[in-house]
Design an enzyme around this catalytic site. Structure first.
Site, PDB file in Angstrom:
ATOM      1  N   ASN A  10       0.874  -1.180   0.000  1.00 33.75           N
ATOM      2  CA  ASN A  10       0.000   0.000   0.000  1.00 33.75           C
ATOM      3  C   ASN A  10       0.905   1.222   0.000  1.00 33.75           C
ATOM      4  O   ASN A  10       1.513   1.539   1.014  1.00 33.75           O
ATOM      5  CB  ASN A  10      -0.883  -0.037   1.263  1.00 33.75           C
ATOM      6  CG  ASN A  10      -1.716   1.230   1.428  1.00 33.75           C
ATOM      7  OD1 ASN A  10      -1.783   2.063   0.515  1.00 33.75           O
ATOM      8  ND2 ASN A  10      -2.342   1.375   2.577  1.00 33.75           N
ATOM      9  N   HIS A  93      -9.590   1.251   4.449  1.00 35.58           N
ATOM     10  CA  HIS A  93      -8.348   1.420   5.208  1.00 35.58           C
ATOM     11  C   HIS A  93      -8.599   2.349   6.399  1.00 35.58           C
ATOM     12  O   HIS A  93      -9.375   3.306   6.297  1.00 35.58           O
ATOM     13  CB  HIS A  93      -7.249   1.986   4.306  1.00 35.58           C
ATOM     14  CG  HIS A  93      -5.907   1.933   4.964  1.00 35.58           C
ATOM     15  ND1 HIS A  93      -5.505   2.869   5.884  1.00 35.58           N
ATOM     16  CD2 HIS A  93      -4.899   1.028   4.872  1.00 35.58           C
ATOM     17  CE1 HIS A  93      -4.299   2.539   6.320  1.00 35.58           C
ATOM     18  NE2 HIS A  93      -3.909   1.430   5.718  1.00 35.58           N
ATOM     19  N   GLY A 170       2.455   1.902  10.819  1.00 31.95           N
ATOM     20  CA  GLY A 170       3.483   2.934  10.728  1.00 31.95           C
ATOM     21  C   GLY A 170       4.183   3.245  12.041  1.00 31.95           C
ATOM     22  O   GLY A 170       4.883   4.251  12.156  1.00 31.95           O
TER      23      GLY A 170
HETATM   24  P1  PGA Z   1       2.712   0.036   7.592  1.00 34.77           P
HETATM   25  O1  PGA Z   1       1.269   0.315   6.946  1.00 34.77           O
HETATM   26  O2  PGA Z   1       3.207  -1.263   7.014  1.00 34.77           O
HETATM   27  O3  PGA Z   1       3.554   1.222   7.182  1.00 34.77           O
HETATM   28  O4  PGA Z   1       2.530  -0.060   9.064  1.00 34.77           O
HETATM   29  C1  PGA Z   1       0.353  -0.723   6.731  1.00 34.77           C
HETATM   30  C2  PGA Z   1      -0.921  -0.181   6.143  1.00 34.77           C
HETATM   31  O5  PGA Z   1      -1.371   0.901   6.526  1.00 34.77           O
HETATM   32  O6  PGA Z   1      -1.532  -0.838   5.262  1.00 34.77           O
END
Ligand code: PGA
Length: 250
Positions: A10, A93, A170
């Site tokens: 993503n 999401h 994140g």
């Molecule tokens: P991340 O995001 O791997 O940066 O934690 C995952 C997502 O929001 O799909």
């Protein structure tokens, strides 16, 4: 049942023409892992260029409007995604559920519109930290699922559910493998309850701070049928070790 793993990136609001080379590198390297489905969900405006650059590789959108067409300024329909070359789209999401105030019923309508247009769908669910701390994560996620699952899933495989704890996105934090196992088993039961045998073939992805260093451990958990990867999907060097981890037989 062991399902073929899906590892989807993503890209969120990242990606310019200058990043097409990275998409090409990921598509090329993914050919080395024919036992894994790999996809990249890129900004809508990049879909057409990306899909032309990597024919045969799955490029997806990150959101879709539920209506076929009409007075919806700034929105993109499922047919437009298909027309641009997309094979799939993310819906629901947590960043959209939060910033765009998307409700379960809207997410469900989006999933149904996307499936009807022939797109595969990654439907996201996940709890915020407070809910996890109150030990209400499973019931909260199952309620989200009940509200946002499309009415019908013909074979199951065109739909994937991504369990993404909001507090893990994140942040570098991830749930324990026991917490992931508990949630994925609960989602699997609910999918089987909703769709019957087709529910057994809906892939359940884990998402939230997946990286090369934790991917093997996460993929070893029962009912983890792949991953939705944000930050670590932007560069082939970070993403491909995750795809490689998904290809390991266990
Ligand atoms: P991340 O995001 O791997 O940066 O934690 C995952 C997502 O929001 O799909």
């Amino acid at each position: 049942m062991t399902l073929r793993k899906l590892v989807a990136g993503n890209w969120k609001m990242h990606g310019l023409s200058s990043d097409l080379a990275e998409i090409e590198a990921i598509a090329e390297a993914s050919r080395g892992y024919p036992q894994v489905d790999v996809a990249l969900c890129v900004p809508a405006i990049l879909i057409e260029r990306a899909s032309r650059a990597v024919p045969g590789f799955a490029i997806g959108g990150q959101d879709v409007h539920h209506a076929e067409k009409g007075a919806h300024t700034g929105c993109v329909s499922a047919q437009m995604l298909v027309d641009a070359g997309a094979a799939l789209t993310i819906v629901g999401h947590s960043e959209r559920r939060d910033a765009q105030r998307e409700q379960d019923s809207e997410v469900k309508a989006k999933a149904e519109a996307a499936l009807a247009a022939g797109l595969d769908v990654i439907l996201c669910v996940g709890e915020i930290l407070e809910v996890r701390e109150q030990r209400a994560a499973v019931e909260t996620v199952l309620a989200q699922l009940d509200g946002s699952l499309p009415e019908q899933s013909a074979t199951g495989v065109e739909l994937a559910v991504a369990y993404e704890p909001v507090w893990a996105i994140g942040t570098g934090k991830i749930p324990t493998t026991a917490e992931i196992a508990e949630m994925h088993a609960a989602i699997r039961d609910r999918l089987a309850g909703s769709y019957g045998p087709a529910g057994e073939t809906v892939r359940i992805l884990y998402g939230g701070s997946v990286k090369a260093s934790n991917a093997r451990e996460i993929f070893a958990v029962a009912h983890v049928d792949g991953a939705l990867v944000g930050g670590a999907s932007l560069r082939a060097a970070d993403f491909m070790p995750i795809v490689a981890a998904a290809s390991v037989d266990r």
